[in-house]
Design a protein around this motif. Structure first.
Motif, PDB file in Angstrom:
ATOM      1  N   ALA A  35       0.861  -1.191   0.000  1.00 28.37           N
ATOM      2  CA  ALA A  35       0.000   0.000   0.000  1.00 28.37           C
ATOM      3  C   ALA A  35       0.890   1.230   0.000  1.00 28.37           C
ATOM      4  CB  ALA A  35      -0.926   0.002   1.210  1.00 28.37           C
ATOM      5  N   VAL A  36       0.329   2.372  -0.430  1.00 29.33           N
ATOM      6  CA  VAL A  36       1.111   3.604  -0.488  1.00 29.33           C
ATOM      7  C   VAL A  36       0.343   4.740   0.173  1.00 29.33           C
ATOM      8  CG1 VAL A  36       2.262   2.898  -2.626  1.00 29.33           C
ATOM      9  CG2 VAL A  36       0.193   4.304  -2.747  1.00 29.33           C
ATOM     10  N   GLY A  37       1.098   5.707   0.717  1.00 32.03           N
ATOM     11  CA  GLY A  37       0.493   6.893   1.302  1.00 32.03           C
ATOM     12  C   GLY A  37       0.002   7.850   0.228  1.00 32.03           C
ATOM     13  N   ASP A  38      -0.765   8.856   0.649  1.00 30.23           N
ATOM     14  CA  ASP A  38      -1.412   9.756  -0.318  1.00 30.23           C
ATOM     15  C   ASP A  38      -0.460  10.721  -1.011  1.00 30.23           C
ATOM     16  OD1 ASP A  38      -0.868  11.323   1.860  1.00 30.23           O
ATOM     17  OD2 ASP A  38      -2.938  11.938   2.230  1.00 30.23           O
ATOM     18  N   GLU A  39       0.806  10.806  -0.565  1.00 30.04           N
ATOM     19  CA  GLU A  39       1.774  11.678  -1.213  1.00 30.04           C
ATOM     20  C   GLU A  39       2.810  10.910  -2.039  1.00 30.04           C
ATOM     21  OE1 GLU A  39       3.389  14.904   1.236  1.00 30.04           O
ATOM     22  OE2 GLU A  39       1.922  14.359   2.779  1.00 30.04           O
ATOM     23  N   VAL A  40       2.667   9.609  -2.134  1.00 27.49           N
ATOM     24  CA  VAL A  40       3.652   8.785  -2.845  1.00 27.49           C
ATOM     25  C   VAL A  40       3.536   8.970  -4.358  1.00 27.49           C
ATOM     26  CG1 VAL A  40       4.291   6.392  -3.403  1.00 27.49           C
ATOM     27  CG2 VAL A  40       3.868   7.063  -1.018  1.00 27.49           C
ATOM     28  N   THR A  41       4.685   9.171  -5.007  1.00 23.68           N
ATOM     29  CA  THR A  41       4.720   9.335  -6.468  1.00 23.68           C
ATOM     30  C   THR A  41       5.732   8.409  -7.135  1.00 23.68           C
ATOM     31  OG1 THR A  41       6.383  11.103  -6.346  1.00 23.68           O
ATOM     32  CG2 THR A  41       4.063  11.767  -6.295  1.00 23.68           C
ATOM     33  N   LEU A  42       6.624   7.804  -6.351  1.00 23.16           N
ATOM     34  CA  LEU A  42       7.732   7.054  -6.932  1.00 23.16           C
ATOM     35  C   LEU A  42       7.447   5.563  -7.105  1.00 23.16           C
ATOM     36  CD1 LEU A  42      10.636   8.670  -4.845  1.00 23.16           C
ATOM     37  CD2 LEU A  42       9.895   9.291  -7.159  1.00 23.16           C
ATOM     38  N   PHE A  43       6.482   5.046  -6.351  1.00 27.30           N
ATOM     39  CA  PHE A  43       6.183   3.610  -6.388  1.00 27.30           C
ATOM     40  C   PHE A  43       4.678   3.383  -6.372  1.00 27.30           C
ATOM     41  CE2 PHE A  43      10.374   3.977  -4.396  1.00 27.30           C
ATOM     42  CZ  PHE A  43      11.107   3.071  -5.151  1.00 27.30           C
ATOM     43  N   LYS A  44       4.294   2.156  -6.695  1.00 24.25           N
ATOM     44  CA  LYS A  44       2.888   1.750  -6.638  1.00 24.25           C
ATOM     45  C   LYS A  44       2.792   0.363  -6.033  1.00 24.25           C
ATOM     46  CE  LYS A  44       2.861  -0.214 -11.320  1.00 24.25           C
ATOM     47  NZ  LYS A  44       4.331  -0.237 -11.420  1.00 24.25           N
ATOM     48  N   LYS A  45       1.595  -0.039  -5.678  1.00 25.19           N
ATOM     49  CA  LYS A  45       1.364  -1.365  -5.128  1.00 25.19           C
ATOM     50  C   LYS A  45       1.882  -2.429  -6.097  1.00 25.19           C
ATOM     51  CE  LYS A  45      -2.188  -4.484  -3.327  1.00 25.19           C
ATOM     52  NZ  LYS A  45      -3.624  -4.683  -3.023  1.00 25.19           N
ATOM     53  N   GLY A  46       2.581  -3.417  -5.553  1.00 22.85           N
ATOM     54  CA  GLY A  46       3.117  -4.499  -6.365  1.00 22.85           C
ATOM     55  C   GLY A  46       4.571  -4.331  -6.751  1.00 22.85           C
ATOM     56  N   ASP A  47       5.125  -3.115  -6.595  1.00 20.52           N
ATOM     57  CA  ASP A  47       6.535  -2.891  -6.924  1.00 20.52           C
ATOM     58  C   ASP A  47       7.444  -3.620  -5.937  1.00 20.52           C
ATOM     59  OD1 ASP A  47       5.931  -1.281  -9.062  1.00 20.52           O
ATOM     60  OD2 ASP A  47       6.263   0.612  -7.995  1.00 20.52           O
ATOM     61  N   GLU A  48       8.517  -4.185  -6.453  1.00 22.48           N
ATOM     62  CA  GLU A  48       9.532  -4.798  -5.592  1.00 22.48           C
ATOM     63  C   GLU A  48      10.577  -3.735  -5.254  1.00 22.48           C
ATOM     64  OE1 GLU A  48      10.026  -9.419  -6.316  1.00 22.48           O
ATOM     65  OE2 GLU A  48      10.553  -8.293  -8.123  1.00 22.48           O
ATOM     66  N   VAL A  49      10.911  -3.634  -3.982  1.00 22.21           N
ATOM     67  CA  VAL A  49      11.802  -2.576  -3.514  1.00 22.21           C
ATOM     68  C   VAL A  49      12.869  -3.127  -2.575  1.00 22.21           C
ATOM     69  CG1 VAL A  49      10.053  -0.762  -3.736  1.00 22.21           C
ATOM     70  CG2 VAL A  49      10.227  -2.050  -1.591  1.00 22.21           C
ATOM     71  N   TYR A  50      13.926  -2.321  -2.403  1.00 27.28           N
ATOM     72  CA  TYR A  50      14.932  -2.613  -1.371  1.00 27.28           C
ATOM     73  C   TYR A  50      15.346  -1.305  -0.724  1.00 27.28           C
ATOM     74  CZ  TYR A  50      19.113  -1.529  -4.375  1.00 27.28           C
ATOM     75  OH  TYR A  50      20.081  -0.947  -5.147  1.00 27.28           O
ATOM     76  N   TYR A  51      15.755  -1.368   0.545  1.00 23.94           N
ATOM     77  CA  TYR A  51      16.000  -0.128   1.292  1.00 23.94           C
ATOM     78  C   TYR A  51      16.707  -0.438   2.606  1.00 23.94           C
ATOM     79  CZ  TYR A  51      11.814  -1.881   3.653  1.00 23.94           C
ATOM     80  OH  TYR A  51      10.906  -2.677   4.321  1.00 23.94           O
ATOM     81  N   ALA A  52      17.254   0.627   3.235  1.00 17.38           N
ATOM     82  CA  ALA A  52      17.913   0.501   4.531  1.00 17.38           C
ATOM     83  C   ALA A  52      17.151   1.203   5.644  1.00 17.38           C
ATOM     84  CB  ALA A  52      19.340   1.056   4.455  1.00 17.38           C
ATOM     85  N   GLY A  53      16.063   1.877   5.325  1.00 16.02           N
ATOM     86  CA  GLY A  53      15.178   2.416   6.350  1.00 16.02           C
ATOM     87  C   GLY A  53      15.696   3.628   7.098  1.00 16.02           C
ATOM     88  N   ASP A  54      15.069   3.869   8.233  1.00 17.51           N
ATOM     89  CA  ASP A  54      15.280   5.065   9.051  1.00 17.51           C
ATOM     90  C   ASP A  54      15.528   4.604  10.479  1.00 17.51           C
ATOM     91  OD1 ASP A  54      14.911   7.319  10.690  1.00 17.51           O
ATOM     92  OD2 ASP A  54      13.333   8.152   9.431  1.00 17.51           O
TER      93      ASP A  54
END
Length: 337
Positions: A75-94
Motif C-alpha cells: 500500500a502507499v500513502g497519499d503523497e507517494v509518487t515514486l512507487f505503486k502497489k506491487g513494486d519490488e523494492v529494497y531499502y535501509a530504512g530510518d
C-alpha cells in the motif's frame, strides 16, 4: 503481523535478547510505503542498537530494529509518487522508526529503491545499507571524481565485511582507484581480491604492512573498523592534502591536530543523516539505490551475500547477531522470511 524485538538490552546468548510477538499492520500515509518483507540482512548497527537502546530499563513495548530489507509494496500513502502497489523494492530504512525485523514495515519512498531485477530477494536485501554508506562516503563525503581522481590510491580498513565488500567494488569499478584493503585470514584475503582489491595488507601492523606493499602514503583512507584504534596509523599513512573518512565513531575525542601539518580533511559518514534530519536532498538515497540496482543488473557490481538463514525467528536473529558480534563475518548475512 509477526514481529521480533526486545524489551531490554541483553547479551545475545540470553533467552529474551529477542522475543517474538504480534503487532498490528501499520497504515501507509504521506510518503510512506507499506512493504511486505521478503528478506532482511544484519549489520553492525543492529547489534550495537540492541546492546544499548534499552540498557538498565525494561520497555513497555518491544523495540523492533533492522535496517536492510527487500519486499513488495502492499500500500502507499497519499503523497507517494515514486512507487505503486506491487513494486519490488529494497531499502535501509530510518534509524528512528520501527525496523525491518517484522512481516510488514513502513518506509519513506524517498529512501527506497527499485529492487535489482537480476537478484533474488535475499541477494537484494544484503545490499542497501552498505551500498548507501559506501556510495556516500566515497562520492558525497570525500567527493571522489572518476575524472580527476582515477588511479589515485585508497586504503580501506576492514575490506572483507559487508561495508568493505561493496566499497572495494565502487572504488575500483566506478571511481577507477587503486584499492588497498585490509584483511588477515586466508579466506578474507581471498574475498577482498574477488571483490576487486588490487592489494591486501594485514591490519595488525598497518603502517609496516603498507610500507612493505610499497605504499608510504595514500590519497584516501576509509575506516570501517575503529577510528580510535587506527587513528595514528591513518594520520601517518595519509598523503598531504589527502582525505580520511570513517563510519565508526570514536569513544574518545579524535586528535585532529595530527592532520594539521598535512592539511588533511576528515569526514564522518552516517547513512541515516538524510532520513533523520529530513534533509533537502533526502531523495538522493532513492537515486543512489536505483543507480546501484542498474549497476548490479548490468554486471558491473556483484552482490555480497554469503550466508542465508531461513525463517523470521528469534533464533535466527540471535544467530545472525552472534555472527556480527564475532567480528569475523565475510560479506553479508541474510534472513529469508
Amino acid at each position: 503481523m509477526k514481529a521480533i524485538g526486545f524489551k531490554t538490552s541483553l547479551p545475545i546468548t540470553e533467552k529474551e535478547s529477542f522475543i517474538e510477538f504480534e503487532a498490528p499492520v501499520p497504515k501507509a500515509e504521506g510518503h510512506d510505503l507499506l512493504v511486505k518483507i521478503k528478506a532482511i540482512s544484519i549489520n553492525p548497527v543492529d547489534f550495537k542498537i540492541r546492546q544499548n537502546a534499552a540498557k538498565d530499563t525494561i520497555l513497555d513495548t518491544p523495540k523492533v530494529i533492522g535496517w536492510d530489507a527487500c519486499g513488495v509494496v502492499e500500500a502507499v500513502g497519499d503523497e507517494v509518487t515514486l512507487f505503486k502497489k506491487g513494486d519490488e523494492v529494497y531499502y535501509a530504512g530510518d534509524i528512528n522508526r520501527s525496523g525491518s525485523n517484522a512481516e510488514y514495515q513502513l518506509v519513506d519512498e524517498r529512501i527506497t529503491g527499485k529492487k535489482p531485477l537480476s537478484l533474488t530477494a535475499a541477494e537484494a536485501a544484503a545490499m542497501p545499507l552498505t551500498v548507501l554508506t559506501a556510495w556516500e562516503i566515497l562520492f558525497d563525503r570525500i567527493r571522489i571524481s572518476p575524472e580527476k581522481d582515477k588511479g589515485k590510491s585508497l586504503l580501506i580498513i576492514g575490506g572483507a565485511g559487508g561495508m568493505g565488500s561493496i566499497a572495494i567494488q565502487l572504488a575500483k569499478k566506478i571511481a577507477g582507484l587503486t584499492v588497498i584493503a585490509t584483511a588477515s585470514r586466508p579466506e578474507s584475503i581471498q574475498w577482498c581480491k574477488e571483490m576487486g582489491a588490487d592489494i591486501v595488507v594485514d591490519h595488525r601492523n598497518l603502517s609496516a604492512a603498507m610500507n612493505a606493499a610499497g605504499f608510504n602514503t595514500v590519497d584516501f583512507i576509509l575506516d570501517f573498523v575503529d577510528t580510535s584504534a587506527y587513528w595514528d596509523a591513518m594520520a601517518d599513512l595519509i598523503k598531504p592534502q589527502g582525505h580520511i573518512a570513517s563510519i565508526t565513531g570514536a569513544g574518545t575525542p579524535v586528535a585532529l591536530n595530527k592532520l594539521k601539518s598535512k592539511s588533511v580533511s576528515f569526514s564522518w559518514e552516517f547513512m541515516f543523516t538524510r532520513s533523520s534530519f529530513q534533509t533537502d536532498d533526502m531523495q538522493e538515497q532513492h537515486h543512489i539505490l536505483n543507480r546501484v540496482a542498474d549497476l548490479l543488473d548490468d554486471g558491473v557490481l556483484k552482490h555480497t551475500l554469503t550466508t542465508t538463514l531461513n525463517g523470521l525467528t528469534a533464533g535466527n536473529l540471535k544467530t545472525a547477531h552472534g555472527l556480527q558480534e564475532g567480528g569475523k563475518t565475510i560479506g553479508k548475512t541474510v534472513i529469508l522470511l
